[in-house]
Write a protein that holds these residues in place. Structure first.
Motif, mmCIF file in Angstrom:
data_model
loop_
_atom_site.group_PDB
_atom_site.id
_atom_site.type_symbol
_atom_site.label_atom_id
_atom_site.label_comp_id
_atom_site.label_asym_id
_atom_site.label_seq_id
_atom_site.Cartn_x
_atom_site.Cartn_y
_atom_site.Cartn_z
ATOM 1 N N ASN A 187 0.897 -1.245 0.059
ATOM 2 C CA ASN A 187 0.156 0.083 0.062
ATOM 3 C C ASN A 187 0.861 1.151 -0.010
ATOM 4 O OD1 ASN A 187 -1.998 2.157 0.621
ATOM 5 N ND2 ASN A 187 -3.134 0.676 1.712
ATOM 6 N N SER A 188 0.752 2.052 -0.996
ATOM 7 C CA SER A 188 1.524 3.326 -0.953
ATOM 8 C C SER A 188 1.095 4.506 -0.304
ATOM 9 C CB SER A 188 1.424 3.936 -2.544
ATOM 10 O OG SER A 188 0.257 4.186 -2.908
ATOM 11 N N THR A 189 0.060 4.425 0.564
ATOM 12 C CA THR A 189 -0.268 5.279 1.298
ATOM 13 C C THR A 189 0.374 5.278 2.669
ATOM 14 O OG1 THR A 189 -2.531 5.372 0.212
ATOM 15 C CG2 THR A 189 -2.278 6.255 2.347
ATOM 16 N N GLN A 190 0.399 3.907 3.233
ATOM 17 C CA GLN A 190 0.771 4.050 4.730
ATOM 18 C C GLN A 190 2.139 4.326 4.964
ATOM 19 O OE1 GLN A 190 -0.861 0.185 6.098
ATOM 20 N NE2 GLN A 190 -2.839 0.720 5.592
ATOM 21 N N PRO A 191 3.333 3.855 4.242
ATOM 22 C CA PRO A 191 3.383 2.760 3.372
ATOM 23 C C PRO A 191 3.008 1.402 4.172
ATOM 24 C CG PRO A 191 5.495 3.488 3.606
ATOM 25 C CD PRO A 191 4.612 4.186 4.449
ATOM 26 N N PHE A 192 2.983 0.168 3.424
ATOM 27 C CA PHE A 192 2.643 -1.136 4.063
ATOM 28 C C PHE A 192 3.302 -2.187 3.070
ATOM 29 C CE2 PHE A 192 0.195 -5.068 4.168
ATOM 30 C CZ PHE A 192 0.526 -5.531 5.522
ATOM 31 N N LEU A 193 4.009 -3.057 3.593
ATOM 32 C CA LEU A 193 4.699 -4.244 2.729
ATOM 33 C C LEU A 193 4.431 -5.558 3.574
ATOM 34 C CD1 LEU A 193 6.273 -4.858 0.234
ATOM 35 C CD2 LEU A 193 8.249 -4.600 1.618
ATOM 36 N N HIS A 194 3.794 -6.707 2.948
ATOM 37 C CA HIS A 194 3.555 -7.884 3.438
ATOM 38 C C HIS A 194 4.906 -8.591 3.872
ATOM 39 C CE1 HIS A 194 1.987 -11.963 3.991
ATOM 40 N NE2 HIS A 194 0.853 -11.555 3.981
ATOM 41 N N GLU A 195 4.775 -9.338 4.987
ATOM 42 C CA GLU A 195 5.765 -9.855 5.707
ATOM 43 C C GLU A 195 6.415 -10.924 4.530
ATOM 44 O OE1 GLU A 195 8.920 -10.602 8.301
ATOM 45 O OE2 GLU A 195 7.276 -9.100 8.479
ATOM 46 N N HIS A 196 5.709 -11.533 3.725
ATOM 47 C CA HIS A 196 6.219 -12.449 2.887
ATOM 48 C C HIS A 196 7.117 -11.940 1.837
ATOM 49 C CE1 HIS A 196 6.140 -16.187 0.546
ATOM 50 N NE2 HIS A 196 5.870 -15.031 -0.719
ATOM 51 N N PHE A 197 6.962 -10.733 1.665
ATOM 52 C CA PHE A 197 7.671 -10.096 0.517
ATOM 53 C C PHE A 197 8.723 -9.059 0.868
ATOM 54 C CE2 PHE A 197 3.544 -11.167 -1.434
ATOM 55 C CZ PHE A 197 4.161 -11.748 -2.388
ATOM 56 N N LYS A 198 9.011 -9.078 2.278
ATOM 57 C CA LYS A 198 9.894 -8.151 2.724
ATOM 58 C C LYS A 198 11.276 -8.228 2.072
ATOM 59 C CE LYS A 198 7.857 -6.434 6.453
ATOM 60 N NZ LYS A 198 7.704 -4.988 6.587
ATOM 61 N N GLY A 199 12.002 -7.117 1.554
ATOM 62 C CA GLY A 199 13.227 -7.082 1.059
ATOM 63 C C GLY A 199 13.118 -7.534 -0.525
ATOM 64 N N ARG A 200 11.695 -7.805 -1.101
ATOM 65 C CA ARG A 200 11.663 -8.469 -2.333
ATOM 66 C C ARG A 200 10.673 -7.745 -3.282
ATOM 67 N NH1 ARG A 200 9.889 -13.400 -3.417
ATOM 68 N NH2 ARG A 200 8.584 -13.448 -1.669
ATOM 69 N N LEU A 201 10.097 -6.733 -2.916
ATOM 70 C CA LEU A 201 9.092 -5.861 -3.528
ATOM 71 C C LEU A 201 9.633 -4.584 -3.866
ATOM 72 C CD1 LEU A 201 6.304 -7.083 -4.598
ATOM 73 C CD2 LEU A 201 5.280 -5.933 -2.646
ATOM 74 N N ILE A 202 9.306 -4.384 -5.069
ATOM 75 C CA ILE A 202 9.742 -2.787 -5.485
ATOM 76 C C ILE A 202 8.674 -2.311 -6.360
ATOM 77 C CG2 ILE A 202 11.240 -1.472 -6.750
ATOM 78 C CD1 ILE A 202 13.377 -3.541 -6.227
ATOM 79 N N MET A 203 8.078 -1.090 -5.990
ATOM 80 C CA MET A 203 6.881 -0.350 -6.673
ATOM 81 C C MET A 203 7.403 0.726 -7.463
ATOM 82 S SD MET A 203 3.574 -0.337 -7.224
ATOM 83 C CE MET A 203 2.255 0.566 -7.826
ATOM 84 N N ASN A 204 7.389 0.608 -8.908
ATOM 85 C CA ASN A 204 8.007 1.744 -9.554
ATOM 86 C C ASN A 204 6.698 2.309 -10.037
ATOM 87 O OD1 ASN A 204 9.268 3.541 -11.289
ATOM 88 N ND2 ASN A 204 9.833 1.596 -12.753
ATOM 89 N N TRP A 205 6.322 3.462 -9.218
ATOM 90 C CA TRP A 205 5.022 4.212 -9.702
ATOM 91 C C TRP A 205 5.391 5.602 -9.003
ATOM 92 C CZ3 TRP A 205 1.341 6.223 -6.142
ATOM 93 C CH2 TRP A 205 0.312 6.822 -6.876
ATOM 94 N N THR A 206 5.029 6.619 -9.534
ATOM 95 C CA THR A 206 5.291 8.109 -8.960
ATOM 96 C C THR A 206 3.761 8.647 -9.010
ATOM 97 O OG1 THR A 206 7.206 8.294 -10.254
ATOM 98 C CG2 THR A 206 6.084 10.119 -9.407
ATOM 99 N N GLN A 207 3.555 9.442 -8.001
ATOM 100 C CA GLN A 207 2.252 10.089 -7.615
ATOM 101 C C GLN A 207 1.823 10.742 -8.825
ATOM 102 O OE1 GLN A 207 -1.154 11.173 -6.438
ATOM 103 N NE2 GLN A 207 0.140 9.858 -4.710
ATOM 104 N N GLY A 208 0.681 10.794 -9.519
ATOM 105 C CA GLY A 208 0.147 11.586 -10.543
ATOM 106 C C GLY A 208 0.245 10.764 -11.771
ATOM 107 N N GLN A 209 1.039 9.568 -11.872
ATOM 108 C CA GLN A 209 1.064 8.882 -13.024
ATOM 109 C C GLN A 209 0.076 7.599 -12.986
ATOM 110 O OE1 GLN A 209 4.657 7.015 -13.122
ATOM 111 N NE2 GLN A 209 5.921 8.716 -13.953
#
Length: 221
Positions: free
Chosen positions: A91-113
């Motif tokens: 979740n880009s708002t909080q931000p929040f990352l699930h424990e299963h994906f710690k250190g393995r998840l990258i979100m390539n997105w910019t506000q407004g896009q």
């Protein structure tokens, strides 16, 4: 087809051109960037993607909407996995990352896009699931939220580790053969030793016997 056949020859070419233009117009209105728009808002994702264990995968997404945004920071993106109403993994708002994906998840997105990419690193076997992107908008008409309905099915393939290195496997065969023969003796040498032993045993028995016979003969004389 029947209508084209019944037309005069001078109008046949013109009718075909009009039919092609009408078909192209229908396809253009029902399809945008390879996705069919059913509503004025939606999310586009690939249906299926595949990756290999230990590798990485990118899930592209894009969304569209008809509303006017309320302020500059009025967009947020979340990702859900397994089911449509499954667990939130990002979740880009909080931000929040699930424990299963710690250190393995990258979100390539910019506000407004209105498009971005979710990247998963070091893929695991249990990463195989369906992934849904969800969009949150703060508009002049209030808060709006929607997500992809089919999502993206991620398929994970295992690495083939059963095949060994060609430079190692052949060299192991003769080495094993040599090791097996080190503790063995030459059969011909063994036979020769047995024969020598038997001859010596006979000599040891015969010589005293002949000596005793010669002694008796000399005593009688």
């Amino acid at each position: 087809t029947a209508l084209l056949v019944s037309l005069p020859e001078q109008n046949l070419a013109m009718a075909r051109i009009l039919l092609l233009l009408l078909s192209a117009a229908c396809l253009h209105t029902g399809n945008s960037s390879g996705y069919r728009r059913v509503n004025d808002f939606g999310v586009n994702q690939p249906a299926v993607l595949s990756g290999v264990q230990g590798g990485s995968i990118e899930i592209p997404f894009s969304f569209y909407f008809p509303w006017e945004l309320a302020n500059d920071r009025s967009m947020s993106i979340a990702w859900i996995w397994k089911y449509f109403h499954g667990e939130v993994i990002y979740n880009s708002t909080q931000p929040f990352l699930h424990e299963h994906f710690k250190g393995r998840l990258i979100m390539n997105w910019t506000q407004g896009q209105t498009s971005g990419v979710l990247r998963i690193l070091n893929l695991k076997e249990n990463d195989q699931a369906r992934y849904f992107s969800r969009v949150f908008l703060r508009t002049t008409e209030g808060m709006k939220s929607w997500q992809s309905i089919p999502g993206t099915q991620l398929i994970i393939h295992a690495l083939n580790t059963t095949m060994g290195s060609p430079s190692i496997i052949p060299s192991a065969v003769p080495t094993a053969g040599l090791e097996d023969k080190r503790g063995q003796r030459n059969p011909s040498l063994l036979n020769l030793g047995v024969m020598v032993g038997m001859v010596l045993a006979k000599v040891v028995v015969i010589i005293p016997l002949y000596g005793w016979m010669i002694f008796l003969w000399w005593k009688q004389r």
